[in-house]
Design an enzyme around this catalytic site. Structure first.
Site, PDB file in Angstrom:
ATOM      1  N   HIS A  72      23.244  12.691   3.086  1.00 63.45           N
ATOM      2  CA  HIS A  72      22.041  13.041   3.855  1.00 63.45           C
ATOM      3  C   HIS A  72      20.888  12.093   3.526  1.00 63.45           C
ATOM      4  CE1 HIS A  72      20.331  15.701   6.723  1.00 63.45           C
ATOM      5  NE2 HIS A  72      19.645  16.476   5.912  1.00 63.45           N
ATOM      6  N   ASP A 103      22.244  22.094   4.065  1.00 59.83           N
ATOM      7  CA  ASP A 103      21.535  20.816   3.974  1.00 59.83           C
ATOM      8  C   ASP A 103      20.469  20.760   2.884  1.00 59.83           C
ATOM      9  OD1 ASP A 103      22.999  20.093   6.189  1.00 59.83           O
ATOM     10  OD2 ASP A 103      21.288  19.290   7.289  1.00 59.83           O
ATOM     11  N   ASP A 104      20.267  19.563   2.411  1.00 67.60           N
ATOM     12  CA  ASP A 104      19.033  19.034   1.805  1.00 67.60           C
ATOM     13  C   ASP A 104      18.932  18.970   0.293  1.00 67.60           C
ATOM     14  OD1 ASP A 104      18.205  18.575   4.323  1.00 67.60           O
ATOM     15  OD2 ASP A 104      16.447  19.853   4.270  1.00 67.60           O
ATOM     16  N   HIS A 127      15.633  11.658   2.780  1.00 69.54           N
ATOM     17  CA  HIS A 127      15.454  12.535   3.939  1.00 69.54           C
ATOM     18  C   HIS A 127      14.266  12.111   4.806  1.00 69.54           C
ATOM     19  CE1 HIS A 127      15.191  16.121   6.435  1.00 69.54           C
ATOM     20  NE2 HIS A 127      16.417  16.415   6.014  1.00 69.54           N
ATOM     21  N   HIS A 172      20.137  25.834   5.178  1.00 67.67           N
ATOM     22  CA  HIS A 172      19.532  24.979   4.156  1.00 67.67           C
ATOM     23  C   HIS A 172      19.502  25.679   2.808  1.00 67.67           C
ATOM     24  CE1 HIS A 172      17.901  23.391   7.958  1.00 67.67           C
ATOM     25  NE2 HIS A 172      17.890  22.230   7.341  1.00 67.67           N
TER      26      HIS A 172
END
Length: 257
Positions: A129, A78-79, A133, A225
């Protein structure tokens, strides 16, 4: 990313995205209407725009299961992409012969399109995503949720050279019925997780590996992540846990759609 994470980094990322979201806000509602009525967004890459409208029907329920069945594992990252950590994660995954799902923040995809293309070229799948965020998305108006999802998707499609996200993961799990339905209507299956390594808390690679070993019997989708700070522990944990999962008879796949 888990919802209880520290907000300082998120605040900085949200602030960095304001320039993008402010410019996009005026067109967000039009975009949602155009996408649902078959209209084409103005400007941008025509092939990416055309591909954006090749929408596969998917369910709006949050996915956790693996396409590989009960012994499948879904590695999700993620991210970002991040210019320091994403290449290291990609190299490790390639060495281990593992494909993963990368949940990308729109502003980061826009900033590092070569990394987005590298993720795709290596056979991994993309996940939307949102633009910035915002872990409080579930408290915001539907117009804001739409802007965050659809603008991020345009950024990701453009950065990837026309490849759509196959999933949507709400920041911190902040799904709403509206955001799930919206994502599904654009071919993105809402994506949850079963195993949270909590690598954002820097617990140490050994602790992260122990978490995966303990919790993987409860579900196949594992959350790591490649952003939000120094990620050497994440890389070290992946280096240990991927071979262990193979030894236990698991195979690596993607979440169901």
């Amino acid at each position: 990313m888990a919802k209880h994470k520290g907000r300082a980094w998120h605040g900085r990322l949200l602030a960095a995205a304001l320039g993008v979201t402010a410019l996009a806000a005026a067109t967000s509602v039009w975009t949602a209407q155009a996408d649902t009525t078959g209209g084409q967004p103005q400007g941008g890459d025509s092939s990416a725009a055309a591909d954006a409208h090749r929408v596969e029907k998917v369910a709006a329920e949050i996915a956790h299961a693996s396409e590989a069945g009960p012994r499948g594992v879904n590695i999700t990252i993620d991210d970002r992409p991040d210019p320091v950590w994403t290449p290291q994660v990609l190299r490790l995954l390639k060495d281990e012969g593992v494909q993963a799902t990368f949940c990308m923040v729109g502003t980061q995809a826009k900033a590092y399109p070569d990394l987005v293309k590298k993720v795709v070229a290596d056979g991994h799948r993309l996940c939307n995503h949102t633009v910035s965020h915002d872990t409080a998305m579930d408290t915001k108006p539907e117009a804001y949720q739409s802007q965050q999802i659809l603008d991020a998707e345009r950024m990701i499609i453009k950065a990837s050279g026309g490849v759509r996200s196959q999933y949507y993961r709400a920041p911190g799990g902040a799904f709403t019925p509206y955001s799930r339905q919206l994502a599904a209507s654009h071919g993105m299956r809402p994506l949850g997780w079963n195993v949270d390594t909590k690598d954002f808390e820097h617990p140490g690679a050994d602790t992260m590996v122990a978490t995966v070993k303990r919790e993987i019997p409860g579900g196949p989708t594992v959350l790591f992540h490649d952003a939000g700070g120094e990620r050497s522990e994440t890389v070290a944990a992946l280096r240990e846990v991927l071979p262990w999962l193979k030894e236990q008879g698991y195979s690596f796949s993607f979440p169901v759609r």
